[in-house]
Write an enzyme that holds these catalytic residues in place. Sequence first.
Site, PDB file in Angstrom:
ATOM      1  N   SER A  62      34.911  35.688  47.133  1.00 47.30           N
ATOM      2  CA  SER A  62      35.884  35.036  48.028  1.00 47.30           C
ATOM      3  C   SER A  62      35.374  33.783  48.714  1.00 47.30           C
ATOM      4  CB  SER A  62      36.346  36.014  49.092  1.00 47.30           C
ATOM      5  OG  SER A  62      37.386  36.763  48.553  1.00 47.30           O
ATOM      6  N   LYS A  65      37.064  30.633  47.957  1.00 44.61           N
ATOM      7  CA  LYS A  65      38.323  30.251  48.618  1.00 44.61           C
ATOM      8  C   LYS A  65      38.105  29.069  49.571  1.00 44.61           C
ATOM      9  CE  LYS A  65      40.046  34.950  48.138  1.00 44.61           C
ATOM     10  NZ  LYS A  65      40.013  36.308  48.686  1.00 44.61           N
ATOM     11  N   TYR A 185      41.785  31.520  39.159  1.00 44.99           N
ATOM     12  CA  TYR A 185      41.354  32.134  40.434  1.00 44.99           C
ATOM     13  C   TYR A 185      40.165  33.072  40.183  1.00 44.99           C
ATOM     14  CZ  TYR A 185      41.299  35.677  44.112  1.00 44.99           C
ATOM     15  OH  TYR A 185      40.881  36.556  45.087  1.00 44.99           O
ATOM     16  N   TYR A 237      38.030  38.413  56.931  1.00 45.21           N
ATOM     17  CA  TYR A 237      39.174  39.330  56.761  1.00 45.21           C
ATOM     18  C   TYR A 237      39.559  39.999  58.062  1.00 45.21           C
ATOM     19  CZ  TYR A 237      38.101  38.540  51.886  1.00 45.21           C
ATOM     20  OH  TYR A 237      37.857  37.961  50.680  1.00 45.21           O
ATOM     21  N   VAL A 255      32.883  39.641  48.259  1.00 46.26           N
ATOM     22  CA  VAL A 255      32.481  41.011  47.910  1.00 46.26           C
ATOM     23  C   VAL A 255      31.254  41.057  46.990  1.00 46.26           C
ATOM     24  CG1 VAL A 255      34.714  42.117  48.325  1.00 46.26           C
ATOM     25  CG2 VAL A 255      34.198  41.204  46.047  1.00 46.26           C
TER      26      VAL A 255
HETATM   27  N1  GLU Z   1      37.458  38.290  43.414  1.00 48.96           N
HETATM   28  C1  GLU Z   1      37.716  39.205  44.491  1.00 48.96           C
HETATM   29  C2  GLU Z   1      39.148  39.666  44.433  1.00 48.96           C
HETATM   30  O1  GLU Z   1      40.006  38.882  44.123  1.00 48.96           O
HETATM   31  C3  GLU Z   1      37.438  38.515  45.774  1.00 48.96           C
HETATM   32  C4  GLU Z   1      37.475  39.440  46.961  1.00 48.96           C
HETATM   33  C5  GLU Z   1      36.410  39.152  47.971  1.00 48.96           C
HETATM   34  O2  GLU Z   1      35.367  38.598  47.685  1.00 48.96           O
HETATM   35  O3  GLU Z   1      36.613  39.533  49.121  1.00 48.96           O
HETATM   36  O4  GLU Z   1      39.429  40.802  44.689  1.00 48.96           O
END
Ligand code: GLU
Length: 306
Positions: A62, A65, A185, A237, A255
């Site tokens: 993530s 992002k 993505y 989050y 994650v």
């Molecule tokens: N690639 C992970 C997903 O889309 C990213 C989630 C994360 O790193 O929090 O679930």
Amino acid sequence: MDEALLYQALEFGRPYAERGKVASYIPELSKADWRDLGISVHTIDGQQLHCGQCDRRFTIQSISKVINLAIALEHFGFDAVFHKAKMEPSGAAFNAMSRISDTEDIPFNPLVNSGAIAVVDLLLPLGLEGMLAAARSLCSDNSITLDEVVFQSEWSHSARNHSLAYLLQSKGVITGDVEELLKLYTQLCSLSVNADNLASLGLLLANGGVHPATGRRFLQEEVVRTVVTIMLTCGMYDGSGEFAVRVGLPSKSGVGGGILSVVPGEMGIGVYGPSLDEKGNSIAGQQILKYISRTEKLHIIDRCIR
Ligand code: GLU
């Protein structure tokens, strides 16, 4: 700040790793060693400090992002991006569907899965090649590549993200080809980085988008202001509020175990620790950052106290 402090921070965080778990909903991520820990700090005055496994490669997940948001703002502007996602903390899990299925609205912010998927709709014309080039340049590392094994593992376990994307398409938030944008993505989540790369990215953000050593501008000031603010309010989050109080550094977790942190005007920090808490944030990584923030008085609100 010196490497002795980073060592103390690592040792402070280490016992917490036992209390978490490596991510397993993407099977390939479950192979990470939960004991791994590393931290890298790049300061505006040119220091580069390291401790632990800061060369160990892991997937950015993530934290991509942040790059996606910055590049979307640079190329398409504020209005186009915030037509795709709001700028409010969701207070919900990273892959939550409820908050968008309940309303006719757009996703809460670009740093949760739904919002990030909506932002990638804008990035489709740049493709993997353009976004990989952007990631390499923002992280100052031309050797960043796609981890094909993690990508395949995540791609074949992406029902949840598919549901989010098709829901967004049904609401008219996504207009591009859903499979193509989800693939992009997921590829961007599967870029292989290390803690040093995250510290480089953090340094660029900490210095208003300009590399302090070369003077080269990578991001516009307004883009940096927007991205770093959303990192502070939404980057961890549904743990963002507590992290802001306890650590007080704009950050983004993934994650894969990485955390990118920005100390405005001072330094970028990259942490790696794949054992996660129940919210999907590196459990030891957060403690390491708390230790450094407290010891060095880096909490952004400490400026009020000084
Ligand atoms: N690639 C992970 C997903 O889309 C990213 C989630 C994360 O790193 O929090 O679930």
